[in-house]
Design an enzyme around this catalytic site. Sequence first.
Site, PDB file in Angstrom:
ATOM      1  N   ASP A 154      -8.308   4.346   1.651  1.00 34.10           N
ATOM      2  CA  ASP A 154      -7.569   3.431   2.325  1.00 34.10           C
ATOM      3  C   ASP A 154      -8.302   4.537   3.794  1.00 34.10           C
ATOM      4  OD1 ASP A 154      -5.005   4.682   4.262  1.00 34.10           O
ATOM      5  OD2 ASP A 154      -4.097   5.679   2.474  1.00 34.10           O
ATOM      6  N   ASN A 184       2.274   1.753   4.444  1.00 34.07           N
ATOM      7  CA  ASN A 184       2.480   0.289   5.481  1.00 34.07           C
ATOM      8  C   ASN A 184       2.398   0.438   6.562  1.00 34.07           C
ATOM      9  OD1 ASN A 184       5.613  -1.822   5.395  1.00 34.07           O
ATOM     10  ND2 ASN A 184       3.772  -2.775   4.657  1.00 34.07           N
ATOM     11  N   CYS A 221       0.789  -1.325   0.094  1.00 30.89           N
ATOM     12  CA  CYS A 221      -0.118  -0.055  -0.203  1.00 30.89           C
ATOM     13  C   CYS A 221       0.912   1.563   0.276  1.00 30.89           C
ATOM     14  CB  CYS A 221      -0.711  -0.428   1.487  1.00 30.89           C
ATOM     15  SG  CYS A 221      -0.143  -0.002   2.634  1.00 30.89           S
ATOM     16  N   CYS A 232      -1.323   0.923   7.630  1.00 34.85           N
ATOM     17  CA  CYS A 232      -3.234   0.584   7.836  1.00 34.85           C
ATOM     18  C   CYS A 232      -2.826  -0.548   6.860  1.00 34.85           C
ATOM     19  CB  CYS A 232      -3.657   2.013   6.734  1.00 34.85           C
ATOM     20  SG  CYS A 232      -3.642   3.342   7.516  1.00 34.85           S
ATOM     21  N   ARG A 233      -2.981  -0.959   5.264  1.00 30.22           N
ATOM     22  CA  ARG A 233      -3.800  -1.912   4.573  1.00 30.22           C
ATOM     23  C   ARG A 233      -3.492  -2.751   4.608  1.00 30.22           C
ATOM     24  NH1 ARG A 233      -5.063   2.390  -0.165  1.00 30.22           N
ATOM     25  NH2 ARG A 233      -2.873   2.928   0.713  1.00 30.22           N
ATOM     26  N   SER A 234      -1.838  -2.550   4.100  1.00 25.91           N
ATOM     27  CA  SER A 234      -1.019  -3.589   3.582  1.00 25.91           C
ATOM     28  C   SER A 234      -0.728  -4.747   5.027  1.00 25.91           C
ATOM     29  CB  SER A 234       0.060  -4.050   3.053  1.00 25.91           C
ATOM     30  OG  SER A 234       0.939  -2.271   3.194  1.00 25.91           O
TER      31      SER A 234
HETATM   32  P1  4NP Z   1      -1.915   2.642   3.635  1.00 19.54           P
HETATM   33  O1  4NP Z   1      -2.706   4.214   4.377  1.00 19.54           O
HETATM   34  O2  4NP Z   1      -1.613   3.396   2.299  1.00 19.54           O
HETATM   35  O3  4NP Z   1      -3.048   1.962   4.242  1.00 19.54           O
HETATM   36  O4  4NP Z   1      -0.936   2.704   5.109  1.00 19.54           O
HETATM   37  C1  4NP Z   1      -1.480   5.343   4.825  1.00 19.54           C
HETATM   38  C2  4NP Z   1      -1.119   5.605   6.341  1.00 19.54           C
HETATM   39  C3  4NP Z   1       0.226   7.060   6.437  1.00 19.54           C
HETATM   40  C4  4NP Z   1       0.231   7.604   4.939  1.00 19.54           C
HETATM   41  C5  4NP Z   1      -0.396   7.494   3.748  1.00 19.54           C
HETATM   42  C6  4NP Z   1      -1.970   6.365   3.545  1.00 19.54           C
HETATM   43  N1  4NP Z   1       0.762   9.204   4.816  1.00 19.54           N
HETATM   44  O5  4NP Z   1       0.537   9.777   4.137  1.00 19.54           O
HETATM   45  O6  4NP Z   1       1.406   9.117   6.343  1.00 19.54           O
END
Ligand code: 4NP
Length: 163
Positions: free
Chosen positions: A125, A11, A8, A13-15
């Site tokens: 997300d 790294n 994702c 939340c989702r992955s």
């Molecule tokens: P993820 O979510 O891609 O599902 O881990 C996010 C976590 C952090 C950020 C963006 C998306 N960020 O911009 O810090």
Amino acid sequence: MIRVLFVCLGNICRSPMAEAVFRHKVKEAGLEGRIAVDSAGTGNWHIGKGPHRGTCDILRRNNIDYSGIVARQVQAKDIEDFDYIIAMDSDNLSHLKRMAGKFQAGKLFRMLDFMPDRPMSDVPDPYYTGNFDEVFRLIHQSSDHLLSYIIEREHVCDHHEGA
Ligand code: 4NP
């Protein structure tokens, strides 16, 4: 060993949620000796951090172990090393396609393309939506289909059939 990498953006939340859920299902199927699972982010902001609190909460509520999961950034070598690289959304997939080039593009998949009725193409997300329940439902369902796909494609025998 068949190696599966979930990717994702951050790294956190989702992955990592997909890593924990998929590893849980691999273990339930008795395939932990055959299928290795990891996750990474296309971005570098959260390297070294554990999963987001929303991801931890929902995994804990569902009795899914997430110990040892630490954020890292996807590397060119990952594209070589992993057999199935599963992007959480279309942006992640585009990023991976640029890294992979045409010879390794066949390893790249988008998570929700494994849903039979494809209700949507991208795992939303929850870093922005806050909806970790919806993401968990989507990941849980698509993981079942992903595991069946890999088992069929790799001719993996589960523990019921004997190895
Ligand atoms: P993820 O979510 O891609 O599902 O881990 C996010 C976590 C952090 C950020 C963006 C998306 N960020 O911009 O810090």
